[in-house]
Design an enzyme around this catalytic site. Structure first.
Site, PDB file in Angstrom:
ATOM      1  N   GLY A 191       2.671  -0.911   4.289  1.00  0.00           N
ATOM      2  CA  GLY A 191       2.329  -1.809   3.187  1.00  0.00           C
ATOM      3  C   GLY A 191       2.279  -3.251   3.658  1.00  0.00           C
ATOM      4  O   GLY A 191       3.100  -3.663   4.487  1.00  0.00           O
TER       5      GLY A 191
ATOM      6  N   SER B 127       0.779  -1.241   0.000  1.00  0.00           N
ATOM      7  CA  SER B 127       0.000   0.000   0.000  1.00  0.00           C
ATOM      8  C   SER B 127       0.804   1.282   0.000  1.00  0.00           C
ATOM      9  O   SER B 127       0.227   2.360  -0.130  1.00  0.00           O
ATOM     10  CB  SER B 127      -0.930   0.028   1.211  1.00  0.00           C
ATOM     11  OG  SER B 127      -1.978  -0.861   0.973  1.00  0.00           O
TER      12      SER B 127
ATOM     13  N   TYR C 143     -10.778   2.146   5.833  1.00  0.00           N
ATOM     14  CA  TYR C 143      -9.704   1.850   4.879  1.00  0.00           C
ATOM     15  C   TYR C 143     -10.158   0.792   3.887  1.00  0.00           C
ATOM     16  O   TYR C 143     -10.682  -0.253   4.290  1.00  0.00           O
ATOM     17  CB  TYR C 143      -8.483   1.332   5.652  1.00  0.00           C
ATOM     18  CG  TYR C 143      -7.295   1.058   4.769  1.00  0.00           C
ATOM     19  CD1 TYR C 143      -7.148  -0.158   4.104  1.00  0.00           C
ATOM     20  CD2 TYR C 143      -6.325   2.034   4.565  1.00  0.00           C
ATOM     21  CE1 TYR C 143      -6.068  -0.394   3.281  1.00  0.00           C
ATOM     22  CE2 TYR C 143      -5.240   1.798   3.734  1.00  0.00           C
ATOM     23  CZ  TYR C 143      -5.117   0.588   3.103  1.00  0.00           C
ATOM     24  OH  TYR C 143      -4.038   0.349   2.279  1.00  0.00           O
ATOM     25  N   SER C 144      -9.972   1.087   2.597  1.00  0.00           N
ATOM     26  CA  SER C 144     -10.399   0.122   1.581  1.00  0.00           C
ATOM     27  C   SER C 144      -9.526   0.198   0.332  1.00  0.00           C
ATOM     28  O   SER C 144      -9.382   1.269  -0.272  1.00  0.00           O
ATOM     29  CB  SER C 144     -11.856   0.401   1.177  1.00  0.00           C
ATOM     30  OG  SER C 144     -12.216  -0.402   0.077  1.00  0.00           O
TER      31      SER C 144
HETATM   32  C1  LIG Z   1      -2.952  -2.770   5.428  1.00  0.00           C
HETATM   33  C2  LIG Z   1      -2.047  -2.339   4.308  1.00  0.00           C
HETATM   34  N1  LIG Z   1      -2.710  -2.505   3.053  1.00  0.00           N
HETATM   35  C3  LIG Z   1      -1.999  -2.857   1.958  1.00  0.00           C
HETATM   36  O1  LIG Z   1      -0.789  -2.816   1.906  1.00  0.00           O
HETATM   37  C4  LIG Z   1      -2.808  -3.587   0.909  1.00  0.00           C
HETATM   38  C5  LIG Z   1      -2.227  -3.478  -0.450  1.00  0.00           C
HETATM   39  N2  LIG Z   1      -2.811  -4.971   1.333  1.00  0.00           N
HETATM   40  C6  LIG Z   1      -3.895  -5.558   1.863  1.00  0.00           C
HETATM   41  O2  LIG Z   1      -4.982  -5.038   1.856  1.00  0.00           O
HETATM   42  C7  LIG Z   1      -3.669  -6.924   2.487  1.00  0.00           C
HETATM   43  C8  LIG Z   1      -4.071  -8.037   1.526  1.00  0.00           C
HETATM   44  C9  LIG Z   1      -3.935  -9.397   2.203  1.00  0.00           C
HETATM   45  C10 LIG Z   1      -2.546  -9.671   2.701  1.00  0.00           C
HETATM   46  C11 LIG Z   1      -2.443 -11.044   3.370  1.00  0.00           C
HETATM   47  N3  LIG Z   1      -3.405 -11.177   4.462  1.00  0.00           N
HETATM   48  C12 LIG Z   1      -4.378 -12.105   4.442  1.00  0.00           C
HETATM   49  O3  LIG Z   1      -4.555 -12.844   3.501  1.00  0.00           O
HETATM   50  C13 LIG Z   1      -5.244 -12.164   5.664  1.00  0.00           C
HETATM   51  N4  LIG Z   1      -6.192 -13.291   5.608  1.00  0.00           N
HETATM   52  C14 LIG Z   1      -1.049 -11.229   3.934  1.00  0.00           C
HETATM   53  O4  LIG Z   1      -0.859 -10.831   5.108  1.00  0.00           O
HETATM   54  O5  LIG Z   1      -0.171 -11.685   3.196  1.00  0.00           O
HETATM   55  C15 LIG Z   1      -1.661  -0.926   4.613  1.00  0.00           C
HETATM   56  O6  LIG Z   1      -2.300  -0.006   4.121  1.00  0.00           O
HETATM   57  O7  LIG Z   1      -0.731  -0.795   5.368  1.00  0.00           O
END
Ligand SMILES: C[C@@H](NC(=O)[C@@H](C)NC(=O)CCCC[C@H](NC(=O)C[NH3+])C(=O)[O-])C(=O)O
Length: 351
Positions: free
Chosen positions: A302, A62, A159-160
């Protein structure tokens, strides 16, 4: 206020704790004025036994959202997009609610459901199902709008990823150019970010990079090498590849006005608290963190399969830190890694 000196020993202690909690390796780069600290430990490649080093490239997740925001805010400065206009004015296919503005997408107040909640409910099966898939923006948006909104537009922070997928579609539809070209021409090239790329939907990282390992929900199972993926589920919400030096240079350029004019920078850096004690906040495509020594730093976190990232700068760009641990689906590692901010900006040393 002058900041305490960075604590490299504090960073090493945090990285050691992250490894004890399951990270194969970790890296941190601090730029403090002209002083650079490059700290790494553990493995960049578990199978080959390759040691981690602070210059290796990785998937930034992210943190991509800050890059997308810079492109969008340049379009705002060029008068091509109005922050407070309905996003539907700029989209090829309307969102269900005309009241969603461009600003709501940038500050996560649109109410659009995050499709990754369903996609990755079961972490490894969810990942395996999409790691070689290529999605259109519209396919991801449709996954989101199949759900009711989390809130009325503007009524709450939620957050989305969907917000930044819509912004990717908006930018491409408005400019007629791909996000990759926009990132390259507006950010990567002008800043000379030679370790930063947007190769969607190619699955491979080039040059010197760290491999990433996602942990299964069943923590007794072995880590899964998740390095190669299209990251098409994320695109303009999370598919940039970079390294610590480039991220530190990027965020210094953002806050020092090198990428967006003052009016737009002010909008980006106008933080709204998003947690109870106000230590975490969000502006436009930027996270704010207020640390124990009273400084508020700007940047983004991220999370992408196999990689946790923190990349933050002081408001004046004089001190920046980027850190990465090459595992994911491990909240303990993610929280521990956040301790590099305290070490870098407040000189905190947990030892
Ligand atoms: C929160 C974070 N958001 C991001 O970076 C975006 C791109 N990533 C996500 O939404 C996590 C996707 C799943 C990851 C997976 N998790 C799962 O599959 C959970 N069941 C993993 O941890 O590899 C931010 O803004 O810091």
């Amino acid at each position: 206020p002058t900041l305490p000196h960075p604590s490299p020993t504090g960073v090493l202690a945090v990285q050691k704790q992250a490894m004890a909690a399951g990270a194969p390796g970790a890296l941190t780069r601090i730029d403090s004025g002209s002083t650079v600290y490059r700290l790494a430990m553990g493995k960049a490649d578990r199978a080959a036994g390759t040691p981690m080093d602070a210059d290796r490239r990785f998937r930034v997740g992210s943190v991509t959202k800050s890059f997308t925001t810079v492109v969008l805010m340049q379009l705002v400065a060029e008068g091509r997009v109005d922050l407070d206009a309905p996003a539907n004015d700029y989209l090829p296919q309307a969102l269900p609610d005309d009241r969603i503005t461009v600003r709501h997408l940038l500050n996560h107040r649109s109410g659009l459901w995050d499709y990754t909640n369903d996609m990755f409910y079961n972490t490894v099966p969810g990942f395996e199902a999409v790691r070689n898939k290529v999605f259109t923006y519209q396919e991801l948006i449709d996954l989101s709008t199949a759900h009711a909104p989390t809130n009325q537009p503007g009524a709450a922070y939620s957050y989305s990823n969907t917000n930044f997928v819509v912004l990717g579609q908006l930018i491409e539809h408005t400019t007629g150019m791909s996000m990759g070209t926009q990132y390259e021409q507006r950010i990567f090239k002008p800043l000379g970010l030679k370790n930063t790329s947007y190769v969607h939907p190619r699955t491979t990282l080039t040059g010197s990079y760290a491999r990433g390992y996602v942990r299964d929900d069943d923590t007794t199972l072995p880590l899964v090498d998740s390095t190669e993926q299209t990251a098409s589920w994320a695109q303009s919400a999370g598919a940039v590849i970079s390294n610590s030096a480039d991220l530190n240079r990027f965020f210094a350029a953002v806050v020092s006005g090198g990428l967006v004019p003052p009016a737009q920078l002010r909008e980006m850096m106008s933080l709204v608290p998003v947690n109870a004690d106000g230590t975490q906040s969000y502006g436009l495509g930027l996270r704010g963190r207020t640390l124990s020594c009273g400084v508020t730093v700007y940047g983004h976190t991220g999370t992408v399969q196999g990689y946790y990232t923190y990349a933050f700068t002081t408001a004046d760009g004089k001190r920046r830190v980027s850190s990465m641990a090459n595992t994911s689906n491990n909240g303990t590692v993610n929280t521990i890694l956040g301790g590099t901010l305290e070490a870098a900006f407040c000189g905190t040393d947990p030892t």
